[in-house]
Design an enzyme around this catalytic site. Structure first.
Site, short mmCIF file in Angstrom:
data_model
loop_
_atom_site.label_atom_id
_atom_site.label_comp_id
_atom_site.label_asym_id
_atom_site.label_seq_id
_atom_site.Cartn_x
_atom_site.Cartn_y
_atom_site.Cartn_z
N CYS A 137 0.84 -1.20 0.00
CA CYS A 137 0.00 0.00 0.00
C CYS A 137 0.88 1.25 0.00
CB CYS A 137 -0.93 -0.01 1.21
SG CYS A 137 -1.92 1.50 1.39
N CYS A 140 -0.34 4.01 2.32
CA CYS A 140 -0.07 3.74 3.74
C CYS A 140 1.39 3.96 4.10
CB CYS A 140 -0.44 2.29 4.07
SG CYS A 140 -2.08 1.78 3.53
N ASP A 141 2.30 3.53 3.24
CA ASP A 141 3.71 3.45 3.61
C ASP A 141 4.67 4.26 2.74
OD1 ASP A 141 3.00 1.54 5.59
OD2 ASP A 141 2.95 -0.02 4.05
#
Length: 311
Positions: A137, A140-141
């Site tokens: 993701c 997300c990261d």
């Protein structure tokens, strides 16, 4: 301890776009229904930084779109039970039982919209470096790779879109593509091709990553010549497809060899009164718009099934 049994018209399992759409239609039909979601409401759409192909919005973030859908469901009075993990299910033509930690639900109809999860990279060190250089993701990261070099593995729209997103942080994005083509939309591919931060390695396959505590290099293999080499990078983001969340239902429902639920055009499964919608269903195209369509059809079909059952 005996659990309370809740009798319902409809139980929707999964709160992504398909499930939320089904809940909106069901609430408007004044059905006694509950939506169960074990994670965040909105599903995988929340992983999309920018959405540009959803009708009515020229540009919208995945989080904003998910929030709007959830807000609409809430305003219609949809009962959403969050972080409610299902322990057991029993799906039969004449009775459906779904057990969670607190309750046993006995609905007349069920809509399964549990979605799918990203496929894991088939490399030896995937588990060793999960979240330490292996990610699924970018939203997300991605921010943790400010001014670093990252790789992206995959050949569809998701891989192309996430590569573009990662250029906001990374100094360089290397796309590792095992074939000499992509399956994404031409406009997105053109954007990738014109981005000076993105390098595309056609006909190369990721076979492993290495490092001490975190990834610092990838080992790739040429799919035409068999040549192997190392490339220095700090992280790899994978978009190589999805796996449906159907383990709970495989005893009862007809599935494809890959685990997707087989339905007819009305989202009906092989069990009367059980429907599937969204990415969990066997179909050719998986988009937010097709998930919304599935949810609509499933809700209308379930409403008709319940009405006929009560006559």
């Amino acid at each position: 301890m005996n659990k309370e049994v809740k009798d319902l018209d409809l139980l929707i399992i999964g709160g992504g776009p398909a499930g939320l759409t089904a809940s909106i239609y069901s609430a408007r039909a004044k059905m006694n229904m509950i939506l169960l979601e074990n994670q965040l409401i909105g599903g995988q759409v929340r992983n999309s930084y920018t959405i540009e192909n959803y009708p009515g919005f020229k540009v919208i973030s995945g989080n904003d779109l998910a929030d709007l859908m959830t807000e609409q469901a809430n305003e219609l009075g949809v009962k959403i039970e969050r972080f409610s993990k299902i322990l057991n299910v029993s799906l039969k033509d004449d009775e459906k039982l779904i057990e969670t930690k607190k309750f046993i639900y006995r609905p007349k109809a069920v809509i399964i919209s549990t979605g799918a999860t990203p496929k894991k990279l088939p490399i030896p060190n995937e588990q060793r470096f999960l979240s330490k250089g292996i990610h699924y993701c970018a939203v997300c990261d991605g921010a943790i790779y400010e001014n670093n070099v990252v790789g992206v593995v995959g050949g569809g729209n998701s891989a192309l879109e996430e590569a573009l997103f990662l250029t906001k942080f990374a100094s360089k994005v290397i796309m590792i593509r095992r074939y000499d083509y992509f399956r994404g939309e031409k406009s997105t591919l053109d954007e990738v091709s014109n981005n000076s931060k993105i390098e595309v390695m056609y006909n190369w396959d990721l076979i492993n990553v290495e490092g001490k505590d975190f990834v610092n290099k990838a080992i790739v293999k040429n799919t035409k010549t068999g040549e192997e080499k190392e490339i220095e990078l700090n992280g790899v983001f994978a978009y190589i497809g999805t796996e449906p969340k159907t383990d709970l239902f495989k005893e009862y429902l007809n599935l494809t060899p890959n685990g997707y639920i087989i339905t007819d055009e009305n989202m009906q499964t092989n069990i009367q009164g059980v429907y599937a919608a969204g990415d969990v269903r066997d179909k050719k195209f998986r988009q937010i718009t097709t998930a919304v369509s599935d949810g609509t059809i499933a809700a209308l079909a379930a409403e008709k099934y319940i009405a006929e059952k009560e006559r």
